[in-house]
Design a protein around this motif. Structure first.
Motif, mmCIF file in Angstrom:
data_model
loop_
_atom_site.group_PDB
_atom_site.id
_atom_site.type_symbol
_atom_site.label_atom_id
_atom_site.label_comp_id
_atom_site.label_asym_id
_atom_site.label_seq_id
_atom_site.Cartn_x
_atom_site.Cartn_y
_atom_site.Cartn_z
ATOM 1 N N VAL A 3 0.850 -1.177 0.000
ATOM 2 C CA VAL A 3 0.000 0.000 0.000
ATOM 3 C C VAL A 3 0.894 1.239 0.000
ATOM 4 C CG1 VAL A 3 -1.773 1.297 1.215
ATOM 5 C CG2 VAL A 3 -1.843 -1.211 1.225
ATOM 6 N N ILE A 4 0.713 2.106 -0.983
ATOM 7 C CA ILE A 4 1.528 3.312 -1.104
ATOM 8 C C ILE A 4 0.771 4.503 -0.524
ATOM 9 C CG2 ILE A 4 2.654 4.904 -2.696
ATOM 10 C CD1 ILE A 4 3.060 2.578 -4.600
ATOM 11 N N ASN A 5 1.387 5.163 0.428
ATOM 12 C CA ASN A 5 0.818 6.378 0.994
ATOM 13 C C ASN A 5 1.214 7.538 0.094
ATOM 14 O OD1 ASN A 5 0.471 8.796 2.541
ATOM 15 N ND2 ASN A 5 0.360 7.556 4.399
ATOM 16 N N ALA A 6 0.253 8.039 -0.692
ATOM 17 C CA ALA A 6 0.539 9.061 -1.705
ATOM 18 C C ALA A 6 1.093 10.333 -1.088
ATOM 19 C CB ALA A 6 -0.723 9.360 -2.507
ATOM 20 N N LYS A 7 0.543 10.744 0.054
ATOM 21 C CA LYS A 7 1.003 11.982 0.688
ATOM 22 C C LYS A 7 2.445 11.847 1.165
ATOM 23 C CE LYS A 7 -3.449 13.927 2.109
ATOM 24 N NZ LYS A 7 -4.262 14.445 3.220
ATOM 25 N N ARG A 8 2.775 10.697 1.747
ATOM 26 C CA ARG A 8 4.150 10.485 2.200
ATOM 27 C C ARG A 8 5.110 10.397 1.015
ATOM 28 N NH1 ARG A 8 5.616 7.035 7.464
ATOM 29 N NH2 ARG A 8 4.510 8.303 9.002
ATOM 30 N N LEU A 9 4.651 9.752 -0.063
ATOM 31 C CA LEU A 9 5.491 9.644 -1.252
ATOM 32 C C LEU A 9 5.803 11.024 -1.812
ATOM 33 C CD1 LEU A 9 6.862 7.944 -3.441
ATOM 34 C CD2 LEU A 9 4.669 7.873 -4.658
ATOM 35 N N PHE A 10 4.804 11.898 -1.836
ATOM 36 C CA PHE A 10 5.017 13.257 -2.334
ATOM 37 C C PHE A 10 5.977 14.018 -1.432
ATOM 38 C CE2 PHE A 10 3.960 17.776 -2.712
ATOM 39 C CZ PHE A 10 4.097 17.946 -4.080
ATOM 40 N N VAL A 11 5.829 13.863 -0.123
ATOM 41 C CA VAL A 11 6.741 14.512 0.830
ATOM 42 C C VAL A 11 8.174 14.058 0.564
ATOM 43 C CG1 VAL A 11 7.439 14.629 3.249
ATOM 44 C CG2 VAL A 11 5.030 14.902 2.642
ATOM 45 N N ALA A 12 8.347 12.738 0.436
ATOM 46 C CA ALA A 12 9.681 12.182 0.216
ATOM 47 C C ALA A 12 10.290 12.697 -1.085
ATOM 48 C CB ALA A 12 9.607 10.657 0.199
ATOM 49 N N MET A 13 9.492 12.704 -2.160
ATOM 50 C CA MET A 13 9.999 13.177 -3.450
ATOM 51 C C MET A 13 10.385 14.652 -3.391
ATOM 52 S SD MET A 13 7.364 11.301 -6.099
ATOM 53 C CE MET A 13 8.033 12.200 -7.495
ATOM 54 N N ALA A 14 9.550 15.460 -2.753
ATOM 55 C CA ALA A 14 9.829 16.896 -2.671
ATOM 56 C C ALA A 14 11.125 17.163 -1.921
ATOM 57 C CB ALA A 14 8.662 17.613 -1.997
ATOM 58 N N ILE A 15 11.330 16.481 -0.799
ATOM 59 C CA ILE A 15 12.535 16.723 0.005
ATOM 60 C C ILE A 15 13.770 16.139 -0.663
ATOM 61 C CG2 ILE A 15 13.609 16.377 2.253
ATOM 62 C CD1 ILE A 15 11.213 18.312 2.178
ATOM 63 N N VAL A 16 13.633 14.974 -1.282
ATOM 64 C CA VAL A 16 14.767 14.371 -1.985
ATOM 65 C C VAL A 16 15.268 15.287 -3.098
ATOM 66 C CG1 VAL A 16 15.428 12.522 -3.574
ATOM 67 C CG2 VAL A 16 14.280 11.961 -1.434
ATOM 68 N N PHE A 17 14.345 15.793 -3.918
ATOM 69 C CA PHE A 17 14.756 16.598 -5.063
ATOM 70 C C PHE A 17 15.045 18.061 -4.701
ATOM 71 C CE2 PHE A 17 12.405 13.135 -7.316
ATOM 72 C CZ PHE A 17 13.518 12.610 -7.947
#
Length: 386
Positions: A3-17
């Motif tokens: 199960v992918i948590n979309a909000k957490r995935l977006f947070v992770a992508m934003a901070i990574v990039f």
């Protein structure tokens, strides 16, 4: 089942990039399309629509909302003057629009969708991405000394299609190259890490990583970075933190005893002496201060450049009338009301980071260069988060 948590995935992508891989992406026609900018542009309309459809989210006048309202006079003035005068460089103008208008609104809209739990997750990502930037920076610095070469992954650690090499990005200091990690330029890395340092000092439990971050800032071989690091230590331990113990004073004295010889040693490696620290030419910046002093109330010059000192850029391309509205970008330092509030550690640390960037604007702010203002606006959001 995964199960992918979309909000957490977006947070992770934003901070990574934004922090770990800020220069990832491609350059098209001289305009860098960095991954973090693409992420912001693609998600911006979604966040805006959700905020509009939300139950009074945009209508709720909290301190962050008032802060955004205070930026609108500058936006209106900037767009009016620059469009009337014309645009001499599309790439530079794109950088201004993204940094000064799109990015602040993006983080404001994003804050409306961030729960307290996701803010905590964001801080975990921030800590891990800062660790990566520190480790990769030290790796590249040592690799360059040992082999004379850099290691890069195009479109990930460097912008694919960029015109200049890593060596050509003003990183040479008399044969020794600045530490710049994935930021591709030592001054950009230094300014961004100085901003993040106060928050990182709160969330990083391993003091060795914190010391490593301070070391990388020193190894950027930037006078601005050294001065900002000294100012941060003075602010944190002598001004913002009222509880000064004998132990802290001993630590400060030991740090001074290590830092001063360290800086002298780095100056020797660059073939410089202490006069390098007191350059009256401000590293070449004094020459274009004349644009500031010769500026009129309203500019008639087409926008074509971004100077290290943003007040020079505002004076030349907007006019002196734009200086006071521009200072509203730093209004959160007062409005967040957390600068001396130890009960709100993240908000307080984010506000201190904003103070550090405000100090940097008098020397080398890298205003439109990714990811400087992205990180600043992230800190603005965190300053209102508690």
């Amino acid at each position: 089942m995964l199960v992918i948590n979309a909000k957490r995935l977006f947070v992770a992508m934003a901070i990574v990039f934004a922090i770990a891989l800020p220069k990832s992406g491609v350059a098209v026609g001289g305009i860098p399309l960095n991954t973090i900018y693409l992420l912001i542009c693609f998600s911006f309309p979604i966040l805006f629509i959700k905020a509009i459809l939300g139950t009074g989210q945009l209508g709720r006048q909290d301190r962050y909302s008032i802060y955004i309202w205070l930026l609108m006079p500058f936006w209106a003035l900037f767009l009016t003057v620059t469009l009337l005068n014309g645009i001499a460089s599309v790439g530079i103008y794109f950088g201004y629009i993204m940094a000064l208008i799109v990015v602040p609104i993006f983080f404001y809209l994003w804050s409306k969708r961030l729960s307290a739990e996701n803010v905590r997750y964001l801080l975990v990502c921030l800590r891990n991405c800062t660790r990566f930037a520190v480790a990769f920076g030290l790796f590249l610095f040592v690799l360059k000394i040992g082999t004379g070469q850099y290691f890069s992954i195009p479109a990930l650690t460097t912008t694919f299609g960029a015109e200049r090499t890593l060596e050509a990005r003003m990183n040479d200091r008399g044969g020794i190259y600045k530490l710049f990690s994935t930021y591709n330029n030592g001054n950009i890395y230094a300014v961004c890490m100085i901003m993040l340092l106060p928050v990182y000092a709160v969330i990083e439990k391993n003091r060795l990583w914190l010391l490593a971050l301070m070391l990388t800032i020193m190894l950027t071989l930037s006078r601005t970075a050294w001065a900002l690091l000294l100012i941060y230590c003075a602010f944190e331990y002598l001004i913002f933190n009222k509880a000064i113990s004998v132990k802290k004073l001993i630590v400060i004295c030991l740090a001074v005893c290590l830092v001063v010889p360290g800086i002298i040693g780095l100056l020797g490696m660059m073939g410089k002496d202490v006069t390098f620290l007191f350059d009256s030419n401000l590293g070449g910046r004094a020459a274009y201060l004349e644009y500031f002093f010769d500026a009129g109330l309203i500019s008639s010059t087409p926008i074509y450049w971004s100077y290290e000192i943003p007040y020079v850029s505002i004076a030349e391309f907007v006019g002196l009338i734009g200086l006071i509205p521009f200072l509203m970008f730093f209004a959160n330092i007062v409005m967040a009301r957390s600068l001396f509030d130890a009960t709100r550690p993240i908000s307080r640390a984010a506000s201190i980071g904003c103070v550090m960037y405000w100090v940097a604007t008098f020397s080398d702010a890298a205003l439109v260069l990714v990811p400087t203002f992205i990180i600043y606006c992230l800190l603005v959001m965190l300053s209102f988060s508690e």
